[in-house]
Design an enzyme around this catalytic site. Structure first.
Site, PDB file in Angstrom:
ATOM      1  N   SER A 261      57.344  43.131  81.306  1.00 25.42           N
ATOM      2  CA  SER A 261      57.129  41.749  81.061  1.00 25.42           C
ATOM      3  C   SER A 261      57.214  41.327  79.587  1.00 25.42           C
ATOM      4  O   SER A 261      57.478  42.086  78.653  1.00 25.42           O
ATOM      5  CB  SER A 261      55.614  41.715  81.526  1.00 25.42           C
ATOM      6  OG  SER A 261      54.599  42.541  80.430  1.00 25.42           O
ATOM      7  N   LYS A 262      57.239  40.151  79.572  1.00 31.90           N
ATOM      8  CA  LYS A 262      57.203  39.352  78.195  1.00 31.90           C
ATOM      9  C   LYS A 262      56.098  40.174  77.332  1.00 31.90           C
ATOM     10  O   LYS A 262      56.335  40.228  76.060  1.00 31.90           O
ATOM     11  CB  LYS A 262      56.875  38.062  78.283  1.00 31.90           C
ATOM     12  CG  LYS A 262      57.043  37.259  77.065  1.00 31.90           C
ATOM     13  CD  LYS A 262      56.686  35.766  77.227  1.00 31.90           C
ATOM     14  CE  LYS A 262      56.651  34.934  75.877  1.00 31.90           C
ATOM     15  NZ  LYS A 262      55.855  35.753  75.069  1.00 31.90           N
ATOM     16  N   ARG A 263      54.926  40.416  77.680  1.00 33.58           N
ATOM     17  CA  ARG A 263      53.736  40.826  76.718  1.00 33.58           C
ATOM     18  C   ARG A 263      54.209  42.264  76.082  1.00 33.58           C
ATOM     19  O   ARG A 263      54.225  42.547  74.857  1.00 33.58           O
ATOM     20  CB  ARG A 263      52.503  41.452  77.787  1.00 33.58           C
ATOM     21  CG  ARG A 263      51.391  41.033  77.208  1.00 33.58           C
ATOM     22  CD  ARG A 263      50.321  41.904  78.273  1.00 33.58           C
ATOM     23  NE  ARG A 263      49.488  42.645  77.324  1.00 33.58           N
ATOM     24  CZ  ARG A 263      48.518  42.019  76.584  1.00 33.58           C
ATOM     25  NH1 ARG A 263      48.540  40.682  76.006  1.00 33.58           N
ATOM     26  NH2 ARG A 263      47.787  42.682  75.851  1.00 33.58           N
ATOM     27  N   ASP A 266      56.813  41.499  73.295  1.00 33.64           N
ATOM     28  CA  ASP A 266      56.018  41.217  72.091  1.00 33.64           C
ATOM     29  C   ASP A 266      55.371  42.376  71.383  1.00 33.64           C
ATOM     30  O   ASP A 266      55.577  42.253  70.313  1.00 33.64           O
ATOM     31  CB  ASP A 266      54.866  40.092  72.599  1.00 33.64           C
ATOM     32  CG  ASP A 266      55.601  38.948  72.957  1.00 33.64           C
ATOM     33  OD1 ASP A 266      56.702  38.565  72.662  1.00 33.64           O
ATOM     34  OD2 ASP A 266      54.711  38.176  73.824  1.00 33.64           O
TER      35      ASP A 266
END
Length: 499
Positions: A261-263, A266
């Site tokens: 995921s994008k999380r 990051d």
RNA sequence: GGUCCGUUCGUCUAGGGGUUAGGACACGUCCCUUUCACGGAUGAAACACGGGUUCGAUUCCCGUACGGACUACCA
């Protein structure tokens, strides 16, 4: 293999996930390999999730990677339009067809009512399904009388159209990657085909379009596997032959488990999107492979190998080579963890094969051409991303501010200091033509004359000139710095080094 | 919870009834070298578990465990 017609059908709800890019790639590879067609269809049937710019982003991403569609949004083709929102009228006709043949029915339950029912089921530890067992007790054209249904329709009550899934039976299909998959119809619920806003759901639109667009192979993510039997059921309801299905393994997060995921991106400091994306509402930026410095060829190669391999020991594949080597049968079943290290390695491989001239022109354009090219040659095999070059170049031409202390303490002594002084005194005169070769000769000569060994001074010389204990070829560096700068650096160091 | 899918070095994977279980990334050591990097060599490192089937299972079958996806009028 016969020419296939495959499609990539993303929904424009935000930036394209890198897993989606891999799906597009595999579709593209199969299309090219068989001399078939690769279509791009935009699945924008959810008006509430529309994100401006997302479609353009998808087009640009595919274009960056060089996996351009043969047909579809942006290029047109025989089945226009390729945007589902523009095909709205079509789906209603097909839904009506199912309604007429008794394969589908109207349902008038509101979303709130269904939510409430779901909650009661959950509180009892069960799960609610809108299916043969429950549909009789709900508000639909099957449980209501014909008059009641007609009245509701006439009064413009909101309704949806649901598929009437048979109570008994087994759905089976042969997935190209997973082989036979069997599911009992009892575990499939009466999925909504047409929403109350008049738009089709994914399930209907997808099946109708794949059929109309003559799609032969549906290659998509594993998240669609549970609904594949439903789609088969739909093909059967229409009396159509379903395409071949291939459900790709998921791309997993690098640490722990679960979908990437994008999380994770990051947290891990790596991108999960092909291009940088700025959220139109929050203005937040998400990293992209392109902006991070990944080359499109490297990104393609890396992605292709996440879940697929050619069965040989070759790892570096151009897009053209992938086209010939690819096969659905060699795709893995298990999910693949996203490995940044490997991605970087691929990038380094491709970076080193780039022509120095073009890199110099692109990334250190502020330097004069011959200097820029020499500089790139010096650093190309020490970097992962070409965009590191710019900062590196600036630092390289700056005078050192600090000196590697460890090297100074270890290597600085009477003898080595004398060597530096000798070089400082004699080198300018002994080297008439200031280039790496003559500089090397000059230094060798000076040291030889004074009986000092190279190994005793070279690292100290490096620190004196650059401040760093390690770095690229010193002689070429000296050539690039230029005579004046080198002696300036030397004097500065001799002055700053502890006496 | 239910349905479905999966499980070979830390990671990506090859292989497949009898193999020294192969490669790549990352990691260690060595070589090259003016240092570092590159490159080369080399090392450590894996068949989730339990039952079958079999002369023999990592490979086939069944369970278990673990993981994942799905479970919306989202795709």
């Amino acid at each position: 293999m016969n020419p296939v017609r495959v499609r990539f059908a993303p929904s424009p709800t935000g930036p394209l996930h890198i897993g989606g890019v891999r799906t597009a790639l595999y579709n593209y590879l199969l299309a090219k390999q068989t001399g078939g067609k690769f279509l791009l269809r935009i699945e924008d049937t959810d008006q509430t999730r529309f994100v401006p710019g997302a479609e353009q982003y998808i087009l640009e991403s595919l274009n960056w990677l060089g996996i351009n569609p043969d047909e579809g949004v942006g290029v047109g083709g025989p089945h226009e339009p390729y945007r589902q929102s523009e095909r709205k009228h079509l789906y209603k006709e097909y839904a009506d067809q199912l309604l007429k043949s008794g394969k589908a029915y109207y349902a008038f339950d509101t979303a709130e009512e269904l939510d409430a029912i779901r909650k009661t089921y959950e509180s009892k530890g069960g799960a609610f399904q809108y299916n043969a067992a429950t549909r009789g007790k709900l508000k639909n054209s099957l449980s209501l009388s014909e008059e009641e249904t007609k009245a509701l329709l006439a009064s413009n009550s909101p309704y949806v159209i649901r598929l009437k899934v048979p109570a008994k039976g087994e759905i089976r299909f042969q997935d190209s990657i997973r082989d036979w998959v069997h599911v009992h119809t009892s575990s499939i619920d009466d999925k909504v085909l047409m929403k109350s806003d008049g738009m089709p759901t994914y399930h209907l639109a997808n099946v109708v379009d794949d059929h109309i667009m003559e799609i032969t192979h549906v290659i998509r993510g594993e998240e669609w596997l549970p609904s594949a039997p439903l789609h088969i059921l739909l093909y059967q309801a229409f009396g159509w032959t379903p395409p071949t299905f291939a459900h790709l393994p998921l791309l997993l997060k690098p640490e722990g488990n679960g979908k990437l995921s994008k999380r994770d991106a990051d947290l891990g400091g790596f991108p999960v999107f092909p291009l940088e994306w700025t959220d139109p509402v929050t203005g937040q930026k998400a990293k992209g492979f392109r902006e991070e410095g990944y080359l499109p060829e490297a990104t393609i190669n890396f992605l292709a190998f996440l879940g697929w391999n050619p069965g040989t020991e070759q790892e570096l594949f151009s897009l053209e080579e992938l086209v010939t080597a690819f096969s659905l049968e060699r795709i893995n079943k298990a999910g693949a963890k996203f490995d940044v290290q490997k991605a970087k390695w691929f990038n380094e491989q491709y970076l080193r094969n780039q022509p120095i001239e073009s890199i110099a022109k692109q990334y250190v354009e502020h330097l004069e051409t011959s200097k820029a090219e020499a500089f790139v040659g010096l650093y190309l095999d020490r970097i992962t991303f070409p965009n590191e070059l710019k900062t590196l170049a600036v630092e390289f031409f700056e005078m050192p501010v600090t000196y590697d202390e460890q090297v100074v303490t270890n290597k600085l002594n009477e003898e080595s200091r004398r060597a530096l002084e000798l070089i400082c005194d004699k080198l300018p005169d002994s080297v008439s033509n200031w280039n790496a070769e003559s500089i090397k000769e000059g230094i060798h000569q000076i040291l030889e004359e004074s009986g000092i060994k190279m190994g005793k001074v070279m690292q100290l010389l490096r620190v004196a000139l650059s401040g760093n204990g390690a770095g690229p070829d010193l002689m070429i560096s000296m050539e690039l710095w230029g005579k004046d700068s080198v002696f300036q650096r030397l004097k500065l160091a001799l002055d700053k080094f502890p006496k």
